[in-house]
Design a protein around this motif. Structure first.
Motif, PDB file in Angstrom:
ATOM      1  N   ARG A  48      -3.266   2.199  -9.948  1.00 36.22           N
ATOM      2  CA  ARG A  48      -3.762   1.253  -8.943  1.00 36.22           C
ATOM      3  C   ARG A  48      -3.708  -0.190  -9.429  1.00 36.22           C
ATOM      4  NH1 ARG A  48      -7.592   3.877 -11.521  1.00 36.22           N
ATOM      5  NH2 ARG A  48      -9.471   2.871 -12.308  1.00 36.22           N
ATOM      6  N   ASP A  77      -1.258   6.411   1.837  1.00 39.34           N
ATOM      7  CA  ASP A  77      -2.630   5.906   1.942  1.00 39.34           C
ATOM      8  C   ASP A  77      -2.800   4.846   3.031  1.00 39.34           C
ATOM      9  OD1 ASP A  77      -3.449   7.454  -0.363  1.00 39.34           O
ATOM     10  OD2 ASP A  77      -2.395   5.980  -1.577  1.00 39.34           O
ATOM     11  N   ILE A 117      -6.886   1.040  -3.423  1.00 39.41           N
ATOM     12  CA  ILE A 117      -6.307   2.370  -3.511  1.00 39.41           C
ATOM     13  C   ILE A 117      -7.446   3.388  -3.594  1.00 39.41           C
ATOM     14  CG2 ILE A 117      -4.667   3.833  -4.743  1.00 39.41           C
ATOM     15  CD1 ILE A 117      -3.508   1.187  -3.638  1.00 39.41           C
ATOM     16  N   PRO A 118      -7.521   4.308  -2.640  1.00 34.93           N
ATOM     17  CA  PRO A 118      -8.639   5.260  -2.657  1.00 34.93           C
ATOM     18  C   PRO A 118      -8.549   6.217  -3.842  1.00 34.93           C
ATOM     19  CG  PRO A 118      -7.018   5.865  -0.982  1.00 34.93           C
ATOM     20  CD  PRO A 118      -6.618   4.515  -1.499  1.00 34.93           C
ATOM     21  N   SER A 127      -3.461   2.969   6.397  1.00 35.59           N
ATOM     22  CA  SER A 127      -4.120   3.139   7.689  1.00 35.59           C
ATOM     23  C   SER A 127      -3.071   2.908   8.782  1.00 35.59           C
ATOM     24  CB  SER A 127      -5.263   2.130   7.841  1.00 35.59           C
ATOM     25  OG  SER A 127      -5.590   1.934   9.200  1.00 35.59           O
ATOM     26  N   THR A 173      -8.801   9.243  -3.873  1.00 33.06           N
ATOM     27  CA  THR A 173      -8.076  10.461  -3.510  1.00 33.06           C
ATOM     28  C   THR A 173      -6.566  10.274  -3.537  1.00 33.06           C
ATOM     29  OG1 THR A 173      -8.273   9.791  -1.176  1.00 33.06           O
ATOM     30  CG2 THR A 173      -9.954  11.301  -2.043  1.00 33.06           C
ATOM     31  N   SER A 174      -6.126   9.050  -3.771  1.00 28.65           N
ATOM     32  CA  SER A 174      -4.689   8.753  -3.739  1.00 28.65           C
ATOM     33  C   SER A 174      -3.965   9.389  -4.912  1.00 28.65           C
ATOM     34  CB  SER A 174      -4.462   7.238  -3.771  1.00 28.65           C
ATOM     35  OG  SER A 174      -3.077   6.948  -3.918  1.00 28.65           O
ATOM     36  N   TYR A 175      -2.749   9.861  -4.658  1.00 25.26           N
ATOM     37  CA  TYR A 175      -1.893  10.350  -5.735  1.00 25.26           C
ATOM     38  C   TYR A 175      -1.520   9.229  -6.709  1.00 25.26           C
ATOM     39  CZ  TYR A 175      -1.201  14.639  -3.024  1.00 25.26           C
ATOM     40  OH  TYR A 175      -1.385  15.819  -2.346  1.00 25.26           O
ATOM     41  N   TYR A 176      -1.702   7.991  -6.259  1.00 30.33           N
ATOM     42  CA  TYR A 176      -1.302   6.820  -7.051  1.00 30.33           C
ATOM     43  C   TYR A 176      -2.502   6.091  -7.648  1.00 30.33           C
ATOM     44  CZ  TYR A 176       2.768   7.791  -4.167  1.00 30.33           C
ATOM     45  OH  TYR A 176       3.813   8.409  -3.538  1.00 30.33           O
ATOM     46  N   TYR A 177      -3.669   6.708  -7.595  1.00 27.95           N
ATOM     47  CA  TYR A 177      -4.877   6.035  -8.069  1.00 27.95           C
ATOM     48  C   TYR A 177      -4.769   5.635  -9.534  1.00 27.95           C
ATOM     49  CZ  TYR A 177      -9.834   5.056  -8.819  1.00 27.95           C
ATOM     50  OH  TYR A 177     -11.023   4.446  -9.123  1.00 27.95           O
ATOM     51  N   MET A 192       0.857  -1.185   0.000  1.00 17.83           N
ATOM     52  CA  MET A 192       0.000   0.000   0.000  1.00 17.83           C
ATOM     53  C   MET A 192       0.894   1.236   0.000  1.00 17.83           C
ATOM     54  SD  MET A 192      -3.044   1.400   0.078  1.00 17.83           S
ATOM     55  CE  MET A 192      -4.295   0.268   0.717  1.00 17.83           C
TER      56      MET A 192
END
Length: 289
Positions: free
Chosen positions: A208, A98, A198-199, A100, A201-205, A94
């Motif tokens: 994904r 991002d 991967i949300p 948790s 909002t992730s910079y890496y979306y 992950m």
């Protein structure tokens, strides 16, 4: 009546994993094997039913479960344990941005704190036997292989340094410690990992799918089998080896790279293996167009 065979307790012995290979190897070497798993039914039936094998339920995150395992081993061996193999572990992929934090802490609980808890709990049996602690860590704890594996890598780095420090502390008590710096081993570890979500909002979306693909087992392509791994470990234990032992497919190359390459060359090597930076740039160009 206490067993006269040398004894070994191995955590994480579910079928298809490294623990199963270790258990088979120690059993062939003449040990009484305490094969443990959080769910004992996941232990290979052929191993569980073999002579001089005791299957135990063991949740390494539960002090009560660990205490029960100590009692079970004590009843069979008369209060000794020749070898403790801390093999249980969890894998996480992950992006660090991002992750948790709570989930990350749970991974550290398994990959580091549970190992120390096992060493503490079995120390009296190991000291009485002048025994051996074997801690299974990862090459990723010394070389940042694997894209988006910062939680796994850092938890294994902690386990390596912890293991090597415990080695110094346990030596005066007559207990030896072997730290396995494990590289490629073919097992079912990736099939048991929950794919990362991967949300949006992730910079890496945008990459994904590529991130998820890192769990398809490609990292094990050049790995050795779990049984080959187990045989190598048993040989080192029988020889009395202590300290870090690099083992698995690609271990020799990773060790040389970690020793010789300056940081900038190591960065280039890892970027060539995991070119997600270029992929992000390509995604950015697409969006801008």
């Amino acid at each position: 009546m206490a067993s006269r065979l040398k004894s070994v307790l191995i955590t994480g012995c579910s079928a298809g994993g490294i623990g199963g290979g270790l258990a088979d190897a120690f059993h062939e070497a003449g040990y009484h094997v305490f094969a443990t798993a959080r769910t004992p039914s996941k232990i290979s039936p052929s191993l569980a039913k073999a002579p001089n094998v005791t299957s135990l339920a063991l949740d390494v995150l539960s002090p009560e479960s660990i205490a029960a395992a100590v009692e079970s081993v004590t009843r069979v061996t008369g209060g000794k344990l020749d070898v403790l193999v801390n093999n249980s572990g969890t894998l996480m992929v992950m992006p660090a941005l991002d992750v948790s934090i709570e989930e990350g802490k749970r991974h550290f609980d398994t990959n580091y704190w549970a190992v120390l808890a096992m060493v503490q709990a079995f120390a009296p049996l190991l000291i009485k036997a002048k025994g051996y602690v074997v801690n299974n860590t990862s090459v990723s704890g010394l070389v940042p292989f694997g894209a988006f594996g910062s939680i796994y890598n850092s938890s294994k780095a902690a386990a390596i340094l912890g293991s090597e420090t415990w080695r110094l502390e346990l030596a005066p008590l007559g207990v030896r410690t072997l730290t396995l710096v494990t590289a490629g081993v073919k097992s079912n570890v990736f099939s048991n990992v929950k794919p990362p979500i991967i949300p949006k909002t992730s910079y890496y979306y945008g990459i994904r799918d590529w991130i998820v693909e890192q769990l398809d087992g490609r990292m094990q392509k050049d790995g050795i089998t779990a049984k080959e791994f187990g045989d190598k470990v048993v040989r080192q234990v029988e020889k009395g080896t202590t300290g870090k032992y690099w083992v698995g497919g690609g271990a020799a190359g990773a060790r040389i790279a970690a020793w010789l390459l300056p940081d900038w060359m190591m960065d280039m090597l890892i970027v060539s293996m995991f070119p997600f930076g270029k992929m992000l740039q390509a995604q950015s160009k697409v969006k801008n167009n």
